[in-house]
Structure formats: structure tokens, C-alpha cells
Design a protein around this motif. Structure first.
Motif, PDB file in Angstrom:
ATOM      1  N   UNK A 269      -1.794  -8.504 -10.719  1.00 35.84           N
ATOM      2  CA  UNK A 269      -2.698  -7.757  -9.366  1.00 35.84           C
ATOM      3  C   UNK A 269      -2.742  -6.296  -9.896  1.00 35.84           C
ATOM      4  N   UNK A 270      -4.239  -6.008  -9.689  1.00 37.97           N
ATOM      5  CA  UNK A 270      -4.736  -4.579  -9.603  1.00 37.97           C
ATOM      6  C   UNK A 270      -5.077  -4.179  -8.368  1.00 37.97           C
ATOM      7  N   UNK A 271      -4.551  -4.721  -7.375  1.00 35.79           N
ATOM      8  CA  UNK A 271      -4.893  -4.394  -6.017  1.00 35.79           C
ATOM      9  C   UNK A 271      -3.680  -3.514  -5.597  1.00 35.79           C
ATOM     10  N   UNK A 272      -3.994  -2.137  -6.053  1.00 38.05           N
ATOM     11  CA  UNK A 272      -2.991  -1.235  -5.711  1.00 38.05           C
ATOM     12  C   UNK A 272      -2.644  -1.173  -4.246  1.00 38.05           C
TER      13      UNK A 272
ATOM     14  N   UNK B 288     -13.386   9.219 -17.945  1.00 39.84           N
ATOM     15  CA  UNK B 288     -12.348   9.107 -16.624  1.00 39.84           C
ATOM     16  C   UNK B 288     -13.089   8.131 -15.725  1.00 39.84           C
ATOM     17  N   UNK B 289     -12.099   7.170 -15.189  1.00 39.53           N
ATOM     18  CA  UNK B 289     -12.559   6.284 -14.202  1.00 39.53           C
ATOM     19  C   UNK B 289     -11.050   6.215 -13.132  1.00 39.53           C
ATOM     20  N   UNK B 290     -11.563   5.276 -12.156  1.00 44.25           N
ATOM     21  CA  UNK B 290     -10.748   5.273 -11.183  1.00 44.25           C
ATOM     22  C   UNK B 290      -9.649   4.318 -11.496  1.00 44.25           C
TER      23      UNK B 290
ATOM     24  N   UNK C  39       7.305 -14.098 -11.886  1.00 38.31           N
ATOM     25  CA  UNK C  39       6.811 -12.983 -12.619  1.00 38.31           C
ATOM     26  C   UNK C  39       5.913 -12.033 -11.626  1.00 38.31           C
ATOM     27  N   UNK C  40       5.920 -10.784 -11.809  1.00 40.04           N
ATOM     28  CA  UNK C  40       4.806 -10.065 -11.077  1.00 40.04           C
ATOM     29  C   UNK C  40       4.573  -8.835 -12.161  1.00 40.04           C
ATOM     30  N   UNK C  41       3.099  -8.663 -11.959  1.00 36.67           N
ATOM     31  CA  UNK C  41       2.385  -7.531 -13.049  1.00 36.67           C
ATOM     32  C   UNK C  41       1.658  -6.738 -12.194  1.00 36.67           C
ATOM     33  N   UNK C  42       1.858  -5.343 -12.216  1.00 36.05           N
ATOM     34  CA  UNK C  42       0.920  -4.425 -11.626  1.00 36.05           C
ATOM     35  C   UNK C  42       0.224  -3.824 -12.514  1.00 36.05           C
ATOM     36  N   UNK C  43      -1.292  -3.515 -12.342  1.00 40.06           N
ATOM     37  CA  UNK C  43      -2.041  -3.126 -13.512  1.00 40.06           C
ATOM     38  C   UNK C  43      -3.034  -1.977 -13.134  1.00 40.06           C
ATOM     39  N   UNK C  44      -3.339  -1.071 -13.761  1.00 39.87           N
ATOM     40  CA  UNK C  44      -3.970   0.020 -13.263  1.00 39.87           C
ATOM     41  C   UNK C  44      -5.615   0.042 -12.893  1.00 39.87           C
ATOM     42  N   UNK C  45      -6.146  -1.198 -13.294  1.00 37.11           N
ATOM     43  CA  UNK C  45      -7.583  -1.442 -13.124  1.00 37.11           C
ATOM     44  C   UNK C  45      -7.944  -1.127 -11.589  1.00 37.11           C
TER      45      UNK C  45
END
Length: 467
Positions: A70-73, A136-138, A181-187
Motif C-alpha cells: 500500500x501507498x495509501x498513507x 521534490x514530490x509528495x 505480509x504487509x508493505x508500506x511505500x512512500x508513493x
């Protein structure tokens, strides 16, 4: 892949992500935040894009036995991947509103080059790297639970994870156990296009190839999420002891303790006897003896009877594994930073601790060998409440157990060889911490003994392969 609808006035990279994955051979099915979770049945991975409305997704996929990337922060809290407080537990940054801070995401830090995702990138050492964007990006960051593995941290904050993972069986927030498994990503919505990459002649320059790794990091994280999870051996104290005995046979172990003193002497004697019974060739050394005692040894065990003020920095640089039973020595061994009662401390020490004695630990890394096959949650560690030490290791450490109701007080943890420790010190060999205060070895429960043996076994086992 769960995504929101594209809008004319709002850039959206979901189709770019889909195309990129399909070019690698993945079969990508699109879904929306309104779909029922059952739509994911039969899939191998669930992707949650930041374009999907987090208030609609909520915790819909939290219980999924399918891995989630997920990249849904903003949805991290509902997924039990972080706490609930924006700006404290997670945050999204916009380059217009947060222009200066947006620059920080151009660079990230690998706290642990032995992490399986980072290892795939062939990073030779802990370093800064051009991890994300050309401009620089979100981006989003998170402060995950102790059981998480932080792959990349950002903004110069060790606990601000740009990329982080949970293994199946890891304890997430509110005692929730990861079902896969779970992954958090900065996108964020339209930043996939800015992930750094190298092409052509630049690929032959190892420095450039190691620096521009944003897209490789994304791909490696996808592959990790899809790969088989770690499956721990079920709890069996006798079988564990047998495995340890096979691994210990003939290994030379230096047991550093306070000799010729009544303080903890009987307990130390019993620790030495236990290690000898396992098959170790045990040499006992006093805390005052020089650390040249470690020459020719295979592993070092440091007793809690040692005084950190007399031990100083002894054995810190030893190129063999170390198991420390004294949490207050965490700073001198570079296993934690230097602030007492912030980076390390104790429960139950008369006149020195505001916290009461404790008998229990909370297992948060049940998937790991050091957890001895014990299930997530509370385990009675010593028979009667007494002194238990703790430390706050760096994000590169693997956390196995914390003290109850004390989120940041980690009781059992380990550093892999090559991991970045305090002050960016790189672990020359495995380093582990287990609280066994002066008399506590004789008071360990069956589960406590199993944890002791499991930590010793991991400490002496071969380290993870590094590129």
C-alpha cells in the motif's frame, strides 16, 4: 489494484503503475474503493493506491490473508500499520504546502543493508542514496510498530519510515497480528513517474547504479510481498534445546561476569553450567580482564552482573557475536543511544526506576527464530515479578519482545551483522539483547528458558548472506 477515478485536473499514475507491472509479467486487475473485499479472492497481492479514498477503504483489507502493498498513507491506521495520529504516527507531505520538507524525500537512508529488500539492491554499506524522485514530490511516511522492519527512513528521523514491512505473524498496532505480509511505500497519487532509475552507460557505474534505486526499490518490495513468508517452528522447548545443542557443540564461548563476588554469583554459575551442558566450551572471564580474552572465541555472553562503568567499551568491536544480558549496557555496545530512561532503563529496580517489577514480556515478533515459536501476546518470562531491563534499539534491529504496556521498551532484540547501530556504527557480527538480571536465570519459566535458548541459537547461527 484498488484505485480512485482519474480526474482531469488531478494527475494520477495508477495506469503507469499498472503498465509497469504488466511489462514485468504480472496480471493486474483494477478495482475501486467501493468494491467488496471478496473481489480480491484468487489474487496473489493487493495494491492500495493513494488515489483510493481511505475513508471508503478503511480496514476492509486489514484481515486479508493475501499480502498487501500500500501507498495509501492515510489508510495505514485502519490497516493497523500505524497509530491513528496524523503528524505523529504518519504524515503526507505536499511539495507546494511543504516545499522545504519535500526535498528530504530525494534522499533516504538504508538502516540495514542486510534487509532482504535492500540486499537485493546490492547496496554495499549503510549509506544515503537517491531513493525517490528527480524533483521534490509528495510522499508519505509512517512510524510503524516495533515488529516492523524499516527498509528506508527519511527526513533524518530514524523512525520516519518511507518504506517498511511487516512479516506474517508480526504484531502490528492494537495487538493486531499480520495475517500476511504487509508493505508500506512512500508513493503518492502522481509520483511513480519520478522514481529514480539508471539506463544505458550509467548502469555500468556501480556508484550511480547504487544511488538511483527508487524504481528498483519499488520492484524489490513487490517481490518481497509476493514471496513466501517466514514460517516459524511451533513452540517445543525440548526440540529447541536439541537444535541449540547441535549448533553449540564444540563452539568456544566466553562468558564475561563478575567473579569473586556474592552478587548474582549462583545465577551466573547456573548460566555457565547450562551453556556447558549445551556443548559449548566455556571460558569464564571477569569484567576487569582485558577484552583480549575474546581472541579465539566463537561467541561472547555478557552477564548482567557486569558493571558498565567498569566494562567501558570492552568487546564492542569484537568481530564475533555477542549476547548481552544487561540492558543498561546497550549504549556502550552501540545497541542504543545514550539517554538513560529514554534509550534504555529498567522496571522494578529499587530507587532507580519509577516502573514496578514485571514478570511478563509481550511477544511482537513471533515469526522470528528468537521468539522460540511462542505466539504473539503476553508470555510469563520469570516466575515472580522482578527487575527487567529494556533498551530502545535503532530501526535496523529485529524486535522480538517488549515490556507490557511499554511500546518503546524493547526487551528482546537483535542486530544482524552489517546493520547500522547507534552513531551509525556497523555491527561487526550479530548482536542480541535478552534481559536476565542478576538472579533471574534461576527464576525463568519454561517459556523464559526457551527464549534464552532461542536467542542463543540465533546469535551463533550463520548471518544472513550479504552481497
Amino acid at each position: 489494484m484498488i484505485a480512485g477515478e482519474a480526474e482531469k485536473d488531478h494527475l494520477n499514475d495508477d495506469l503507469l503503475v499498472k503498465k509497469h507491472l504488466e511489462q514485468q509479467g504480472y496480471v493486474v486487475t483494477m478495482g475501486t474503493e467501493d468494491d467488496d473485499a471478496s473481489k480480491a479472492a484468487g489474487e496473489d497481492l493487493i495494491l492500495l493506491s493513494s488515489t483510493a479514498n481511505p475513508r471508503e477503504i478503511q480496514g476492509k483489507y486489514a484481515d486479508s490473508a493475501i499480502p498487501v502493498f500500500t501507498w495509501n498513507t492515510v489508510d495505514y491506521p485502519d490497516m493497523k500499520m500505524t497509530g491513528p495520529e496524523r503528524h505523529t504516527d504518519f504524515e503526507t507531505l505536499d511539495p507546494v504546502q511543504d516545499y522545504a520538507r519535500a526535498f528530504t524525500m530525494l534522499y533516504g537512508y538504508f538502516p540495514n543493508v542486510t534487509n532482504p529488500i535492500v540486499s537485493e539492491l546490492a547496496i554495499p554499506r549503510s549509506q544515503m542514496f537517491g531513493t525517490t524522485y528527480l524533483l521534490p514530490q509528495a510522499f508519505g511516511w509512517a512510524k510503524p510498530a516495533p515488529s516492523a522492519n524499516i527498509v528506508v527512513n527519511v527526513e533524518g528521523e530514524p523512525t520516519h519510515a518511507g518504506v517498511f514491512t511487516y512479516e506474517k505473524g508480526a504484531t502490528m498496532y492494537s495487538g493486531f497480528v499480520a495475517p500476511s505480509r504487509r508493505v508500506g511505500f512512500y508513493l503518492q497519487d502522481a509520483t511513480f513517474r519520478y522514481l529514480t532509475d539508471v539506463h544505458g552507460e550509467a548502469e555500468t557505474d556501480s556508484n550511480l547504479a547504487q544511488w538511483w534505486v527508487g524504481l528498483k526499490l519499488f520492484d524489490a518490495s513487490i517481490r518481497w510481498a509476493l514471496s513466501p513468508p517466514v514460517v516459524p517452528e511451533p513452540y517445543n522447548a525440548a526440540a529447541l534445546k536439541s537444535r541449540l545443542a547441535a549448533a553449540a557443540k564444540g563452539k568456544k564461548l566466553l562468558f564475561v561476569r563478575r567473579l569473586n563476588t556474592p552478587e548474582g554469583e549462583e545465577s551466573d554459575d547456573h548460566i555457565a553450567e547450562h551453556l556447558k551442558d549445551l556443548g559449548f566450551i566455556v571460558t569464564e572471564a571477569d569484567q576487569s580482564q582485558p577484552d583480549t580474552m575474546a581472541i579465539g572465541q566463537d561467541v561472547i555472553v555478557l552477564s548482567a552482573t557486569n558493571s558498565k562503568y567498569k566494562m567501558s567499551n570492552k568487546y564492542r568491536d569484537a568481530k564475533i557475536p555477542i549476547l548481552c544480558l544487561e540492558g543498561l549496557m546497550a549504549d556502550t555496545l552501540k545497541m542504543a543511544n545514550r539517554h538513560r530512561y529514554v534509550d534504555y532503563g529498567e522496571h522494578g529496580e529499587a530507587k532507580e526506576s519509577e516502573d514496578p517489577p514485571e514478570a511478563y514480556l509481550e511477544i511482537v515478533g513471533s515469526y522470528h527464530l528468537m521468539a522460540a515459536g511462542l505466539k504473539p501476546g503476553y508470555v510469563k518470562y520469570i516466575k515472580e515479578a522482578d527487575v527487567l531491563k529494556w533498551a530502545m534499539p535503532l530501526p535496523s534491529a529485529t524486535i522480538i519482545a517488549t515490556l507490557p504496556n511499554s511500546f518503546h521498551e524493547r526487551a528482546i532484540f537483535g542486530y544482524e551483522k552489517g546493520a547500522a547501530m547507534a552513531d551509525e556504527y556497523v555491527a561487526p557480527a550479530r548482536r542480541t539483547m535478552l534481559p536476565v538480571d542478576n538472579p533471574a536465570f534461576d527464576d525463568l519459566t519454561e517459556q523464559g528458558h526457551a527464549l534464552f535458548d532461542a536467542v542463543v541459537l540465533w546469535t551463533i547461527s550463520e548471518p544472513a548472506k550479504q552481497r
